[in-house]
Structures are given as C-alpha cells and as structure tokens.
Scaffold this active site. Structure first.
Site, short mmCIF file in Angstrom:
data_model
loop_
_atom_site.label_atom_id
_atom_site.label_comp_id
_atom_site.label_asym_id
_atom_site.label_seq_id
_atom_site.Cartn_x
_atom_site.Cartn_y
_atom_site.Cartn_z
N TYR A 100 10.02 13.39 -13.46
CA TYR A 100 10.80 13.60 -12.24
C TYR A 100 11.16 12.27 -11.57
CZ TYR A 100 6.24 12.76 -10.15
OH TYR A 100 5.04 12.20 -9.81
N ARG A 137 2.61 -2.06 2.52
CA ARG A 137 2.15 -1.31 1.34
C ARG A 137 2.89 -1.85 0.12
NH1 ARG A 137 -0.70 2.61 0.15
NH2 ARG A 137 -1.13 3.06 2.33
N CYS A 342 16.26 3.02 4.68
CA CYS A 342 15.90 4.44 4.51
C CYS A 342 15.80 4.74 3.03
CB CYS A 342 16.97 5.33 5.14
SG CYS A 342 16.69 7.08 4.83
N ASP A 534 -29.84 -25.21 -8.69
CA ASP A 534 -30.66 -25.44 -7.48
C ASP A 534 -31.45 -26.75 -7.58
OD1 ASP A 534 -31.76 -24.70 -4.97
OD2 ASP A 534 -33.63 -24.20 -6.02
N1 SAM Z 1 3.87 3.77 -9.58
C1 SAM Z 1 3.31 4.02 -8.28
C2 SAM Z 1 2.73 5.40 -8.21
O1 SAM Z 1 2.79 6.13 -9.21
O2 SAM Z 1 2.17 5.75 -7.19
C3 SAM Z 1 4.21 3.74 -7.12
C4 SAM Z 1 5.64 4.16 -7.23
S1 SAM Z 1 5.92 5.89 -7.22
C5 SAM Z 1 7.67 5.96 -7.33
C6 SAM Z 1 5.55 6.30 -5.55
C7 SAM Z 1 5.36 7.76 -5.28
O3 SAM Z 1 6.63 8.42 -5.33
C8 SAM Z 1 4.47 8.51 -6.23
O4 SAM Z 1 3.46 9.16 -5.50
C9 SAM Z 1 5.38 9.49 -6.89
O5 SAM Z 1 4.72 10.68 -7.22
C10 SAM Z 1 6.44 9.71 -5.82
N2 SAM Z 1 7.69 10.25 -6.36
C11 SAM Z 1 8.42 9.78 -7.37
N3 SAM Z 1 9.51 10.56 -7.60
C12 SAM Z 1 9.45 11.56 -6.69
C13 SAM Z 1 10.27 12.70 -6.41
N4 SAM Z 1 11.37 12.96 -7.10
N5 SAM Z 1 9.90 13.51 -5.41
C14 SAM Z 1 8.78 13.25 -4.69
N6 SAM Z 1 7.99 12.20 -4.90
C15 SAM Z 1 8.30 11.37 -5.90
#
Ligand code: SAM
Length: 563
Positions: A100, A137, A342, A534
């Site tokens: 996704y 973050r 955003c 030491d």
């Molecule tokens: N690689 C890291 C990780 O897996 O946490 C950081 C980047 S990841 C893109 C950050 C967060 O975005 C993750 O918790 C991921 O599940 C969420 N995420 C990515 N695609 C998403 C979507 N289509 N809808 C909702 N959350 C999404």
C-alpha cells in the site's frame, strides 16, 4: 525605554556578528529585534519587585513573549497555526515493499548528490529549531537504512532548544540499532506493524522479518521506551486482527495506533479498503465493552483509548474521516531537501537549492521557509473523496485469535516481554572450556616501565592476572542474565609484548556443567585489561584496550575455534 532599545541594538549587533561567522548567515530579522528589545525591557523593569510578584510577573511575561514570538514567527501560518514539529525524511529507500506504500520494484531513486548530506540535514534542523521547532521525527523511506542515523540523532540532541527527537521505523534492524540510538539520546520510537501474523507480514511487505520487528518492539520495552506501534487498517487484509491488536496491549506497555488507510498516488487506493475510526471502535467495543476514550493533548493527531487495566493503550489516526488540520503543527522536510507543509499537498519548495546557492543568506532561507508556511491551506482535500457511509455495512464480525503467538523468540525474554534467564536444567552436564584474549596498547614509555617493573602502583602483570581470575568469578554478578557457574579452573596469562608496545591477556576457563563459560573468559580478560589501565593511568591516558574476543569454546551445542 530608548536606552533599552539602544542596548538591545548593541546586543543584536554582537549577536549578528557571531551569527555571521556561520555559513548562510544574515542579520536578525525585524521580529527578532523586536523580541530582543521587549525581552531586555522586561528584564530591567522587573528588577526591584518582590520575589513572589517577580516570579509571577516574569512567568506571565515569558508566556506573553512566547505567544508574541509564535505570532511573528516564520513558522506561524496565516491561520495562526504555529509549527513546532518537523518530520525529516532521511532517505527515499526502504528495505520493505509494503504494497500500500511502494510498488514491488521500489520507487525511482534520485542520485545521491540530490539528497541532503548529514551536514545539510543538521544545518536545516538547526534553523528550524532556532525558529521554534521543538520536536523532530526522523522518517523515510526507512530512516535506519541511512548509515549516519545514530550520528544525526546525537547531533540533533545537542541542539539545546530541541526537546524531543523521535524516529518512525519499520523496526527491521532495531535489535542491532536501538542501543546505539538510545545512547545517542533517542527519545521515542514509532514502529510500523500492520499484522501480528508472520505469513501476512511477508505477503504485505513482500519481505521476511516479522520476528525481528516483534523482537525490536520487545527490546524497546526492555530499554524503557513505550513504543508506538503503527498499524494501517485495511479491509480484506487485517480487519480480523483489530481485537488481536487490542490484546497486544494487555501485557505490553505499547501504544498501538490504527491509521486510516490513505490515498497516495501509486498505491492502488480503493475507497472500500478504508476501515473508518468509528467502525473500528464499534468492533472493539463488541469484545471489550469498557474500551474508553482518554484525554488528548492539543496537537495530538491520535485519539487515545484504552481498556482499563491493560498495560498499553490504543489510538486512532483519523486522517481520512476526521481530519485534524485545525491543530496541525507539523512541517515536513523531504530527503532531497524540500519543505512540504502538508502531507496531502503537492506543493514543495527546495531548501536544498537555497542552501547550496552562494547567493542565499540564512535570513533569505528563513524567509523562504516562512513563505512556504504562509501558503499552507486551512485543511487538506484528500478525505473529501471518501464516502465512508458504506463502511459500516461491510465489516465481518470475526473472532480474534487469542492464542496466537505475538511474542518474540528471544531466549532472554518471557511471554510478558520481561527479561529472564534461560532454563538449562534439561541440558547435559559436559566439560566446557572457553578461551578469550584482549590487548592493551600502552605506548613506549609504559612498555619500558612495565618491563622494568618500575610502575609506582606495583607489578602490573601479576596484578592484572589476579584481577582476571577474580573477574571471571564475578561474571554472573556483572552480566545480568548469566548463570552463576561453579568454575573448575581459571587461568589468566598477562604478557608484555615489547615490540608491539602492548600487554596481551589470555584467559582460559573450565567447568563441568550445563552451560558454557565464554562470558567468564571474556570477563576475565576485560577486567584484567581494565586493571592494566588502572595501574598505568598515572603515567599516561593514551592507553587503548582492543580486540576483546573469544578464541575458542568447546563442550556445548556449537563449538567455536577462531581461525
Ligand atoms: N519506513 C518507516 C516505517 O515503516 O515506519 C517510515 C516511513 S512509513 C511511509 C511511515 C508510516 O506511514 C508507516 O507507519 C506506514 O504504515 C504509513 N503509511 C504508508 N502508506 C500509508 C497509507 N497509504 N495509508 C496510511 N498509512 C500509510
């Protein structure tokens, strides 16, 4: 007052002179000048008042000044939202391929030269912090694939006004990286995990590693964190695990947050896959009727909930059905240095290009950030297309799998995620031997003194030898999960290698028992090496302990012989 303004101008001049020694520097802006003049005036007027009044007054003034600062800050947008939270994407790369989030073949990567270097990340972070950011973050891509991650955390923690540094990670390499990250000062971590089932994990991420993520969560708890576990809920994928995730918080002090599935270009987003917040709460309440809402902070993106008595809690990130744009205090910096105001917006402004241009002063860079922030819309448009009214018709009421194994296979962690010693009762009694070595580089002068036995503290080699034997016997007191073993013999040799200007320590430990003695041998040489240090440190501190390592072990399940 005129006098005070004059004094402030002078301070500003001195300040400006200091700043201008840095690259991309510029003089303070008008608002900075105003803040400084006000602060100076405030300080002088307050002198002479009674202590209590002074405290109250100064608190009020500080609050007012802070509000004024926020109002005039480049990080405050035209709707009055002051942005104190910056998410920095450190890389576009990821070691998973969540279907996704990323196509199977990955995303097209930009050349390395286009990405922010460590110095540029830290430079921009400093500017944002000076303008009011208090929380950063680190995210990605997957931030832990970047080699400088620990260094970046450590350097960010050195920014005095920055209050919090967190990381969002898929957790794959936490068992290796979390300890160094904690030492660097990492304050918090969010770990993404969309399923509690190994096979599903491999299906959705197109990679292996579920056990490692679970072990990473367990380790984070052991190290004193209260990790957030981010789970994207998707119909026909993990909707039947909603209550399993609630169960996951029964014994574990974690904060599981359900994220509503969001539309991103390329993720084949389908409206019907979204499971809304309200639907999820309904499903949970059928099994946990006392599942209740908790208070939230003003800028929280997550709506907190918990089952009373559970160690952890739950949260809902409702980006799609109940947006939180009104209180959004977040800005984003992409891996190639664009500011994004955003998550759902397409507009990005390159801070990297400004930073790399000789013509751009730091003041102009701040203005660029300010103008991007000013263009932030009142709310994002992503959710408008979603018709969630049909969602409630769809969910199947499946029973949770209560007996599923959600815990790691770490041998030193029990089913509650607590540390434990391995039970060796069932193992056979065998003769076990382990040998280890260590070196202490002492330099020329100390080598001569040790050779002549002329050190003021005494005979280094024989005292180190004795210390090694005593150290081996103390191993179970020093290493938390080691067994207390009855040793049959400990032999330690301390040898001065004059040509190499170092002391070599070798320990050989033997026992007849159910568990090995490699930790005893390693502790022996480590303690002996520290004793050499030491004994010698009055002469020089330029001493280096190296190559503390196992040479061989035998008698257990897996023998070892260093080549
Ligand atoms: N690689 C890291 C990780 O897996 O946490 C950081 C980047 S990841 C893109 C950050 C967060 O975005 C993750 O918790 C991921 O599940 C969420 N995420 C990515 N695609 C998403 C979507 N289509 N809808 C909702 N959350 C999404």
């Amino acid at each position: 007052m005129r006098l005070l303004v004059k004094r402030a101008k002078l301070m500003l001049f001195q300040c400006g002179a200091q700043i201008s020694r840095r690259p991309f520097s510029g003089m303070a802006t008008g608002s900075q000048f105003h803040r400084l003049a006000t602060a100076t005036a405030t300080k002088t007027v307050a002198t002479g008042a009674q202590q209590h009044d002074l405290d109250t007054d100064s608190h009020l003034r500080e609050t007012t000044i802070r509000q004024n600062q926020a109002a005039t800050s480049p990080l405050t947008d035209s709707f009055g939202r002051h942005h104190t939270y910056l998410r920095i994407s450190l890389t576009e790369r990821c070691n998973l391929r969540c279907d996704y989030c990323m196509p199977a073949e990955g995303v097209p990567l930009q050349p390395k030269s286009q990405l922010l270097t460590t110095e540029e990340v830290l430079h921009l972070a400093r500017i944002f912090v000076e303008q009011g950011v208090r929380k950063i973050r680190l995210t990605g891509g997957e931030p832990t694939v970047r080699r400088d991650i620990v260094e970046i955390v450590a350097q960010l923690k050195a920014l005095p006004e920055l209050e919090h540094v967190g990381i969002t990670t898929n957790g794959l390499v936490l068992t290796r990286l979390l300890l160094p990250l904690q030492r660097a000062g990492l304050d918090s971590l969010n770990i993404s995990l969309d399923t509690l089932r190994k096979d599903r994990f491999e299906r959705i991420t197109r990679r292996k590693g579920w056990e490692r993520v679970i072990a990473g969560i367990d380790l984070a708890i052991q190290l004193g964190y209260r990790p957030k576990v981010n789970c994207v809920l998707m119909r026909d994928f993990n909707e039947d695990e909603i209550c399993d995730f609630v169960e996951f918080t029964r014994e574990r002090p974690v904060d599981v947050r359900f994220i509503e599935y969001m539309p991103f270009s390329g993720n084949k987003w389908q409206t019907e896959r979204l499971i809304s917040y309200s639907e999820t709460v309904k499903i949970i309440r059928e099994r946990f009727p006392d599942f209740q809402a908790l208070p939230n902070g003003p800028n929280d993106t997550s709506k907190a909930y918990a089952v009373p008595g559970f160690a952890g809690q739950m949260g809902f990130i409702t980006s799609m059905t109940e947006h939180f744009c009104g209180t959004c205090n977040r800005l984003r910096l992409t891996a190639d240095g664009n500011i994004k105001v955003c998550l759902f917006g397409n507009k990005e402004y390159s801070l990297r290009d400004a930073l790399r241009s000789d013509q751009c002063t730091e003041e102009q860079l701040i203005e660029l950030i300010g103008s991007a922030v000013q263009r932030k819309k009142r709310q994002h448009a992503g959710y408008a297309t979603v018709d969630i009214r049909q969602q409630h018709l769809l969910h199947p009421h499946q029973k949770p799998l209560l007996h599923m194994r959600n815990y790691s296979n770490l041998t030193h962690i029990d089913a509650q995620g607590k540390a434990k010693m391995v039970d060796v009762a069932a193992k056979a009694q065998t003769t076990r031997v382990a040998t280890a070595e260590a070196f202490v580089q002492v330099g020329e002068r100390l080598t001569a003194l040790i050779a002549a036995n002329e050190l003021a503290k005494g005979d280094v080699l024989s005292i180190a030898q004795l210390a090694g034997i005593m150290g081996a016997k103390q191993t179970s007191q020093l290493i938390p999960l080691c067994h207390n073993i009855a040793l049959s013999s400990v032999r330690v040799q301390a040898t001065l290698l004059e040509a190499e200007k170092c002391v070599r320590l070798e320990a050989s430990v033997r026992c007849t028992g159910q568990t090995g003695v490699e930790m005893e041998a390693l502790t022996a040489v480590a303690v002996a090496a520290l004793t050499v240090y030491d004994m010698c440190k009055a002469v020089s501190h330029d001493i280096c302990i190296t190559n503390v390592r196992l040479l061989s072990k035998s008698g257990g399940k897996r023998d070892f012989q260093r080549q």
